[in-house]
Design an enzyme around this catalytic site. Structure first.
Site: not given
Ligand code: 13P
Length: 287
Positions: A49, A84-85, A177-178, A207-208
């Site tokens: 990221s 990422d992002h 996420h998270g 994602h997530g």
């Molecule tokens: P998590 O942290 O929920 O696994 O998500 C990761 C993510 O989507 C990174 O772009």
């Protein structure tokens, strides 16, 4: 040599499996992720990221670390180094720094602006053989203690962004996420199905990926998801293993304070998590 992520994801889409995208945070993470991919004979997307990139000393440091470690460890499976992002500026910086893949996340812009900026990043990245992920429909997560539900992307907007020549597309389908809250209602497969119908062969990104029940992940893969992003589960596994080591007083025994010993349980825990995810995503043996 690192590769871009386009071909490995086209193969995954055609073969009905997904490639894991694992976020790296430092040297131990990088080594654990690379070695596990090699052991499992799995293609890999190792990602950073913007925040983690800054923490690690900048995108050039990340690129040098991943490339050099990849070569020194003799990794033979296809590995892409991905942002990422990414912001517009971040994506450009990574293209310069030697990444082989970037995400431009324009999901917070009005769709017209997301389209314009995505187009520019695609032209720039493709001129250097770098793959591009775009995003439509923001992915929720915890902010200041408030857990938002994941938004669902508009399939018509996904079709517009897909038409710009992006290599893979992240589209919100209720994922966040998270950690997922207890009252999370799950992934929206109807929306995913309509997105796939509008975007055809384009690999879709979930994602997530931490904490989504295995059955839901498998179903998402049958509906066109070819890349699953995982970060939090590796962080939790690392933290838990490190806590156990310290709570058992092992850092105080002999040379247990040596970072190579102190960080080893966390390193092994990341490896176990990455292996488990690769098995779930079906990418083992696909390199
Ligand atoms: P998590 O942290 O929920 O696994 O998500 C990761 C993510 O989507 C990174 O772009």
């Amino acid at each position: 040599m690192l590769v871009n992520a386009a071909e490995m994801l086209q193969k995954a889409k055609a073969g009905h499996y997904a490639v894991g995208h694992f976020n790296t945070n430092n040297l131990e993470w990088t080594k654990a992720i690379l070695l596990t991919a090699e052991e499992q004979k799995s293609p890999l997307i190792i990602s950073v990221s913007e925040g983690a990139g800054k923490y690690m000393g900048g995108f050039k440091t990340v690129a040098a670390l991943v490339k050099t470690m990849h070569d020194s460890l003799g990794i033979t499976v296809p590995v892409a180094l991905h942002l990422d992002h990414g912001s517009y500026e971040g994506a450009k910086a990574c293209i310069e720094a030697g990444f082989t893949s970037v995400m431009f996340d324009g999901s917070h812009y009005p769709i017209e602006e997301n389209i314009e900026k995505t187009k520019e990043i695609v032209a720039l990245a493709h001129s250097k053989g770098i793959s591009v992920e775009a995003e439509v429909g923001a992915i929720g997560g915890e902010e200041d203690g408030v857990v938002g539900g994941g938004e669902c992307a508009d399939p018509a907007e996904c079709e517009m962004i897909a038409g710009l020549g992006v290599d893979f597309l992240a589209a919100g389908i209720g994922n966040i996420h998270g950690k997922y809250p207890a009252n999370w209602t799950g992934l929206n497969f109807e929306v995913l199905d309509s997105i796939q119908q509008k975007t055809g062969d384009l690999p879709l990104v979930l994602h997530g990926g931490s904490g989504i029940p295995a059955e839901m992940v498998r179903k998402a893969i049958t509906l066109g998801v070819s890349k699953v992003n995982v970060n939090t589960e590796c962080q939790l596994a690392f933290a838990e293993a490190t806590r156990k080591y310290i709570e058992a007083g092992k850092d105080l025994q002999g040379k247990g304070y040596d970072p190579r010993k102190l960080l080893n349980p966390g390193f092994e825990a990341i490896k176990a998590t990455v292996k488990e995810k690769m098995e779930l995503f079906g990418s083992v043996g696909k390199a």
